[in-house]
Scaffold this active site. Structure first.
Site, PDB file in Angstrom:
ATOM      1  N   SER A 273       1.131  -1.349   0.126  1.00 19.93           N
ATOM      2  CA  SER A 273      -0.072   0.100   0.087  1.00 19.93           C
ATOM      3  C   SER A 273       0.466   1.166  -0.362  1.00 19.93           C
ATOM      4  CB  SER A 273      -1.264   0.000   1.333  1.00 19.93           C
ATOM      5  OG  SER A 273      -1.652  -0.795   1.356  1.00 19.93           O
ATOM      6  N   CYS A 275       2.756   2.317  -1.832  1.00 16.80           N
ATOM      7  CA  CYS A 275       4.182   2.123  -2.748  1.00 16.80           C
ATOM      8  C   CYS A 275       4.216   2.567  -4.454  1.00 16.80           C
ATOM      9  CB  CYS A 275       5.100   0.519  -1.909  1.00 16.80           C
ATOM     10  SG  CYS A 275       4.944   0.708  -0.466  1.00 16.80           S
TER      11      CYS A 275
END
Ligand code: GTP
Ligand code: SPV
Ligand code: MN
Length: 626
Positions: A273, A275
């Site tokens: 999440s 990234c």
């Protein structure tokens, strides 16, 4: 029992709502709705059949209920979640594990009966004075091998509205649901709310996943990642279903990468999440098929992938006209958009990194906001939350890929894995083969916690294949399923490791935001055998001349040898330390880790030691060949 079910439904549903429910032949659906009604005691029940009138009614009711408010631009609304409800909550998200069953230690869990009693206790009477909305939706293209019908009962019109943007309508899918076919169920209540329609009991927030019945219970939260059942809640159930049926459910984007001569090659990519999934799938000039959840199936020996969703619940921070022109356009012109947890002033939304100064006051998730505002702990309250998001339908985007609704999905050419790895892996490399890629880049994925999850940011952790939060089966089994998937394919997709977050000695990122476009184009060329590579100790790495050409072509930039060396130097000590951490993690947390995992890591260690003996700790890419 049946009489009781009929009585419950007849007492609470209007004739028309009851008919819409009963038109669905599957008795389990009636039972689920009747149970939700008996437990939560709503004043009214509204069964939505996806007709345009009903979808329009959701949009009206969400405003009347005060869960969203209109902004100045037509179709735009905003919604706030509570200050302690600004991301997914790992702590209170648990698997309900029946006595005698075991999940990996790394997974948050509670004994099933105990968990059910707790969460159902919290849901008891939670909808008094409210309407319960019953929604039918479909994960994956309808009427396809990928399709999974889902039903959600919620007391939130915001959740219902979000689902219209993010998922395919499923009422028709349910009408033809054969008895016994899997369907996922979610029961959600926002719990007690204040006058601003914000949940006020965050300490009683619970998100419990009962995989024994494919049902998720969620209460005292509004953040979409905790409440929209088809998102990560259903991903957890889908991983179990995929395990039973021999396919894969992944936390991955899907995109079409455009290559020479008008060809298009599809890639999937797993990043934890916040990234880089959306940031990659939205690269200008390419096409987006999905940004969060992909299903893979082997069909006639090909790896085929479909998006479980049809919309984006995306991070708005840093969306600006220069870096994200396509999404910025959608967020600034008329059309249906929900903004969550942004700053609002005079009908306009503002967010961090939007490329213009923010007002010094306004309204945000903390209530009225002004510059210098602090919370009860004396901490500064930011104008907008870092995890502020936008919700839009993919079809509103100019770069939406035309294959979105293809019932057979698209053929995958490549898969990439990447996390926030500050020290070790080079910006892009290719696995030696399927097993090496899955293990060295997927199972060994290291990252840092982000603002998408409640708790401290920047804490290093292993996040196996970017999906560890959602793996509802033993972790080793999940890795094994990925290894097995490749074995059933005639031409497995190539596997790549990418790292957008590598830093230098001064803690600066060694790559720029747009550089990923060059890596993506390089991967596309590799799939077609059109780029060379050096066999380095941790994977195939690009040769300088190919990158120089691509930097010119894609970004119109000069790419110096010094840049190449800075980015692609093999950092032997950092890579050896990584292997040690990864091995320790798997030995401690993954008792069923496949033996080949340790063999691949041992091979990687041997190659690193070999280049170190020859060329020292920091090996230029020009000398990296093993
Ligand atoms: P979820 O929606 O939470 O699953 O996440 P996602 O993987 O789609 O995240 P997204 O692409 O929206 O990630 C955004 C974050 O990554 C932002 O904080 C970006 O600034 C950062 N980011 C994306 N690409 C790069 C990059 O190339 N370099 C750096 N340093 N940061 C990047
Ligand atoms: C994530 O946290 O990975 C997201 C947002 O994509 S959520 O809807 O919360 O899952
Ligand atoms: Mn996600």
């Amino acid at each position: 029992m049946h009489e009781c079910l009929e009585t419950i439904l007849q007492n609470r549903l209007s004739e028309a709502d009851l008919r819409r429910l009963m038109d669905i032949p599957d008795r389990r659906v009636h039972e689920f709705v009747a149970d939700a009604v008996a437990l939560c005691e709503p004043d009214a029940v509204w069964v939505c059949d996806d007709s345009p009138e009903m979808v329009a009614l959701t949009r009206r009711r969400v405003i009347e209920a005060g869960e969203e408010k209109p902004l100045a631009t037509e179709g735009h609304t905003f919604h706030f979640d509570g200050p302690q409800d600004q991301g997914r909550d790992r702590e209170v998200t648990k698997y309900l594990v029946p006595a005698g069953e075991h999940l990996s230690k790394a997974l948050n869990q509670i004994e099933r009966q105990e968990g059910l009693a707790e969460v159902r206790g919290l849901l008891k009477g939670a909808m008094r004075g409210r309407t319960m909305i019953v929604r039918f939706l479909c994960l994956g293209p309808t009427d396809s091998v990928f399709a999974i019908p889902c039903v959600e009962c919620t007391d939130s019109f915001y959740v219902s509205h979000s689902m219209d943007l993010l998922y395919r309508p499923g009422y028709e899918e349910f009408r033809w649901l054969e008895n016994g076919r899997d369907c996922f169920r979610t029961l959600h209540s926002a719990g007690r709310m204040n006058a601003d329609r914000v949940s006020v009991e965050p300490d009683k927030k619970r998100i419990y996943i009962d995989h024994s019945t494919d049902t998720v219970y969620t209460i005292n939260t509004q953040y979409a990642g905790n409440t929209v059942g088809l998102k990560k809640l259903a991903l957890r159930l889908a991983i179990r279903k995929a395990d039973r049926e021999g396919w894969l459910a992944e936390h991955m984007f899907l995109m079409g990468v455009h290559g020479p001569g008008g060809r298009k090659t599809y890639f999937a990519g797993a990043f934890p999440s916040a990234c880089g999934k959306t940031a990659t799938a939205m690269l200008p000039g390419e096409t987006i098929l999905g940004d969060d959840i992909a299903y893979f199936r082997a069909i006639n020996g090909q790896a085929r992938a479909a998006n479980a969703e049809v919309g984006i619940f995306g991070i708005i921070q840093n969306v600006n006209p220069k870096d994200d022109p396509v999404i910025h356009d959608v967020l600034t012109k008329p059309g249906e958009v929900i903004f969550s947890n942004v700053l609002v002033k005079e009908g306009r939304p503002y967010w961090l990194g939007m490329g213009q100064p923010l007002p010094k006051d306004g309204v945000n998730f903390s209530g009225p906001w002004h510059e210098g505002k602090t919370d009860e702990k004396g901490q500064p309250v930011p104008p907008a939350h870092k995890n502020a998001r936008y919700t839009v339908a993919l079809k509103a985007l100019a770069n939406c890929d035309p294959e979105l609704e293809n019932p057979d999905g698209v053929v995958l050419g490549g898969i990439m894995y990447g996390g926030r790895d500050a020290y070790a892996y080079v910006p892009v490399q290719q696995g030696f083969d399927w097993d090496h890629g899955i293990i060295a880049y997927g199972a060994a994925l290291e990252t840092e916690t982000t603002f998408a999850i409640l708790g401290k940011e920047g804490v290093p952790e292993i996040n196996l294949m970017s999906i560890q939060d959602f793996v509802a089966i033993p972790l080793g089994k999940y890795v094994q399923n990925n290894l097995d998937f490749g074995r059933g394919l005639k031409k497995p997709p190539l596997i790549f490791g990418v790292n957008y977050f590598l830093r230098d000695g001064e803690n600066r990122f060694v790559t720029g935001m747009r550089d990923k476009h060059v890596w993506v184009k390089w991967m596309e060329r590799r799939v077609h055998g059109e780029a060379e590579a050096i066999r380095g100790p941790t994977g195939w790495i690009p040769v300088y001349d190919d990158l120089r050409r691509l930097f010119q072509e894609v970004l119109d930039k000069d790419y110096s040898k010094a840049d190449y060396i800075r980015q692609f130097t093999i950092r032997v000590p950092e890579n050896l330390a990584k292997i040690q951490r990864v091995e320790a993690f798997h030995r401690a947390e993954v008792p069923d880790a496949p033996p080949v995992l340790f063999e691949v890591l041992a091979g990687q260690r041997r190659r690193l030691e070999q280049v170190r003996a020859r060329s020292g700790d920091y090996v230029s890419p020009f000398d990296a060949s093993v």
